[in-house]
Design a protein around this motif. Structure first.
Motif, PDB file in Angstrom:
ATOM      1  N   VAL B  42       0.720  -0.876  -0.235  1.00 18.37           N
ATOM      2  CA  VAL B  42      -0.212   0.309   0.209  1.00 18.37           C
ATOM      3  C   VAL B  42       0.617   1.323  -0.200  1.00 18.37           C
ATOM      4  N   SER B  44       3.931   1.627  -1.918  1.00 20.15           N
ATOM      5  CA  SER B  44       3.625   1.667  -3.478  1.00 20.15           C
ATOM      6  C   SER B  44       2.732   2.204  -3.516  1.00 20.15           C
ATOM      7  N   GLN B  45       1.996   2.369  -2.946  1.00 19.77           N
ATOM      8  CA  GLN B  45       0.500   2.229  -4.293  1.00 19.77           C
ATOM      9  C   GLN B  45       0.120   3.618  -4.012  1.00 19.77           C
ATOM     10  N   MET B  48       4.225   5.801  -4.953  1.00 17.51           N
ATOM     11  CA  MET B  48       4.488   5.884  -6.287  1.00 17.51           C
ATOM     12  C   MET B  48       3.832   6.366  -7.745  1.00 17.51           C
ATOM     13  N   PRO B  49       2.523   6.941  -7.602  1.00 21.96           N
ATOM     14  CA  PRO B  49       2.124   8.268  -8.103  1.00 21.96           C
ATOM     15  C   PRO B  49       3.222  10.015  -7.978  1.00 21.96           C
ATOM     16  N   ASP B  53      10.577  10.691 -10.348  1.00 25.43           N
ATOM     17  CA  ASP B  53      12.143  10.806 -10.793  1.00 25.43           C
ATOM     18  C   ASP B  53      11.500   8.494 -10.326  1.00 25.43           C
ATOM     19  N   GLY B  54      10.296   8.026 -10.844  1.00 23.89           N
ATOM     20  CA  GLY B  54       9.947   6.830 -10.069  1.00 23.89           C
ATOM     21  C   GLY B  54      10.740   5.554  -9.862  1.00 23.89           C
ATOM     22  N   HIS B  55      11.719   6.459  -8.753  1.00 25.06           N
ATOM     23  CA  HIS B  55      12.585   5.826  -7.820  1.00 25.06           C
ATOM     24  C   HIS B  55      11.498   5.591  -6.538  1.00 25.06           C
ATOM     25  N   LEU B  56      11.954   4.765  -5.536  1.00 25.09           N
ATOM     26  CA  LEU B  56      11.075   4.917  -4.031  1.00 25.09           C
ATOM     27  C   LEU B  56      12.542   4.357  -2.480  1.00 25.09           C
TER      28      LEU B  56
END
Lengths: 130, 433
Positions: B42, B44-45, B48-49, B53-56
């Motif tokens: 959750v 990441s859910q 992520m949006p 940069d598309g990283h976490l």
């Protein structure tokens, strides 16, 4: 059926190729495969995906992908792409960068989202980013 | 000591893993700098949006835009452990193209020890919206209720017909209770202020929202008007599906003396400054609601667009104050020609729109032509000038083949264009090209 599987994560027409694979063929693939039906229920889960996530198939098959199996994909980046494709009866084939939480560790991956109107299964393909 | 001899470690590990996969809140463990060590799906859910940069890899970086002071808040936390923030609300940037995207996140951040932080994230958009609605309703109710001396309580059946009423009814409305049983509650409205469809719409909206409120002109038994507020609330169990078992409570109040203050507030937001009728925004809001109602229980719905002919020539010849006077005249004539339930609005310079609920296209045409002839026959007196002007109109009706409000507007606009092309001072139907 050929014993040697040489499907590439990026090749075109991948959805229909996967439709035709046997279970052992699927398990031999070099990327994770999650196949789910029009109700979002997981029907296909290959061995690599199972190993990456640390979940055996019986914990996943028959359950809802976006709520039970992979809630991390339940947002506009993934789930809504499938919803939009279903509403407009159009094909979906797109590859995105994503971060999955495999065994609670952030893992960068490429996700390929595949949906074909009329096909029984839609697919999320998972490849670890190198 | 081997307390659990049959424990299968691998199976237990997998079950625990799945427990974390399924947790319906986001859980994140980070280093003191926010570097992510563990996170569940959750998280990441939700995150992520937001990630640019598309990283976490870092929690503070992921929330940089939405909660820029988080890093500082954490760094400046003095204790070795403790709650850094508790259910901090993070407002996300609105993205109207995403239908179900979260609007507000709640974040709690706990310092476990000098090196580790634990975060709990959840989507609280629904809760926040509900709270906002509650606050609005509260303000509205207190404005209405203050100083109210009298009210009538009426019981309604599933069809909006009166089954019982309080003694207040005769004081507020002049109706004798026995004389209204079995009649629809529309008897309390002026004839042009509601329709049989609207009577049911209000019940459905009360079902959905817990109540339905509206204020406007109401009528007493002897025909005199008063400014009233009506609240409808469902009395039945909300789970009951059988239509016939539904019952409602209607509370009517005479708030004539409050009309000015409540109307002023409304007018500021929704009325055109020049003409006093609804403005463009109010029109689109009302039209979307009406289309929603028509979609739910289909009924005819017509739209007319009017445009004053050669309006630029009026401005050029007599000056802008005279032009404004013509627009006010047109708005007044529109408002008095159409029913109270119709939505009459100025949506552009000299362009006006009228939405007619529960009205077939032929009936809309009849009223539109009546207006067009009325305008043609009248004169506007401004600063010693007698100004004549004419009106063109285009009409379209809602139907299954019409794709939403934009499409309906487009059709009416095409019909209006045809009226102009055919010589002006006339009204045309939309026709397929």
């Amino acid at each position: 059926m050929s014993a040697v599987i040489e499907l590439d994560f990026n090749q075109s027409g991948l959805g229909s190729r996967i439709d035709a694979l046997s279970k052992s063929d699927l398990d031999a693939l070099g990327f994770g495969v999650i196949g789910f039906d029009k109700d979002g229920i997981v029907r296909l889960y290959n061995e690599l995906e199972s190993k990456m996530a640390g979940l055996s198939p019986q914990r996943v098959l028959g359950f809802s992908l976006f709520t039970v199996v992979a809630p991390c994909m339940n947002n506009f980046m993934v789930a809504q792409c499938f919803e939009d494709a279903a509403i407009t009866s159009s094909a979906l084939d797109t590859t995105i960068d994503y971060v999955l939480t495999l065994r609670m560790r952030p893992v960068k991956v490429k996700l390929r989202l595949l949906a074909t109107p009329g096909a029984a299964l839609r697919y999320v393909l998972v490849r670890r980013a190198s | 000591m081997n307390a659990l001899p049959h424990l299968d470690v691998a199976t237990e590990y997998e079950a625990l893993l799945q427990f974390l996969y399924l947790a319906p809140v986001g859980l994140v463990q980070t280093s003191r700098d926010g570097e992510i060590v563990f996170l569940n799906p959750v998280s990441s859910q939700l995150l992520m949006p937001l990630s640019r940069d598309g990283h976490l890899s870092n929690l503070f970086t992921a929330l940089e835009n939405e909660a820029p002071d988080l890093r500082h808040l954490s760094n400046s936390f003095a204790g070795a452990s403790g709650m850094i923030c508790d259910a901090l609300r993070i407002r996300l940037h609105a993205d109207t193209t995403r239908t179900a995207a979260p609007e507000t996140l709640s974040l709690s951040l706990v310092k476990l020890d000098p090196d580790r932080l634990m975060a709990v994230l959840s989507d609280v958009s629904l809760q926040v919206n509900r709270e906002r609605l509650l606050r609005q309703n509260e303000a509205w109710l207190s404005a209405i209720l203050t100083g109210i001396t009298d009210y009538a309580i009426v019981s309604l059946d599933h069809a909006g017909c009166i089954t019982d009423c309080s003694s207040g009814l005769s004081r507020v409305t002049g109706f004798n209770p026995e004389s209204v049983y079995g009649l629809p509650y529309s008897i309390f409205y002026p004839e042009d202020a509601t329709t049989p469809d609207r009577v049911l719409d209000r019940l459905r909206e009360a079902d959905d929202n817990g109540w339905s409120l509206d204020d406007g002109w109401r009528i007493k038994q002897n025909g005199t008007r008063y400014w009233g507020s009506a609240m409808i609330a469902p009395l039945h169990d909300r789970q009951i599906d059988a239509d016939e078992e539904r019952t409602y409570c209607l509370i009517i109040r005479d708030i004539t003396d409050k009309r000015e203050s409540s109307e002023n507030q409304r007018k500021q937001q929704s009325c055109d400054y020049l003409t006093g009728i609804a403005n463009r925004r109010a029109f689109f809001d009302a039209a979307e609601l009406e289309l929603e109602r028509a979609k739910r229980s289909p009924r005819p719905l017509s739209l007319i667009l009017f445009d004053a002919d050669h309006f630029k020539a009026v401005n050029d010849r007599f000056g802008h104050p005279a032009g404004d006077e013509v627009l006010r005249h047109l708005a007044d004539t529109l408002a008095s020609t159409f029913r109270q339930i119709d939505v009459v609005a100025r949506i552009g310079g000299e362009e006006f729109a009228v939405l007619l609920p529960s009205t077939a296209i032929e009936d809309a045409m009849a009223v539109a032509v009546r207006l067009q002839k009325l305008i043609e026959a009248q004169m506007v007196h401004v600063e010693g000038h007698d100004i004549r002007y004419t009106l063109s109109g285009g009409i379209a009706a809602m139907g299954p083949e019409v794709n939403g409000l934009a499409d309906l507007m487009k059709r009416a606009d095409q019909a209006l264009y045809a009226a102009k092309a055919n010589g002006r001072n006339r009204v045309e139907y939309w026709k397929a090209a």
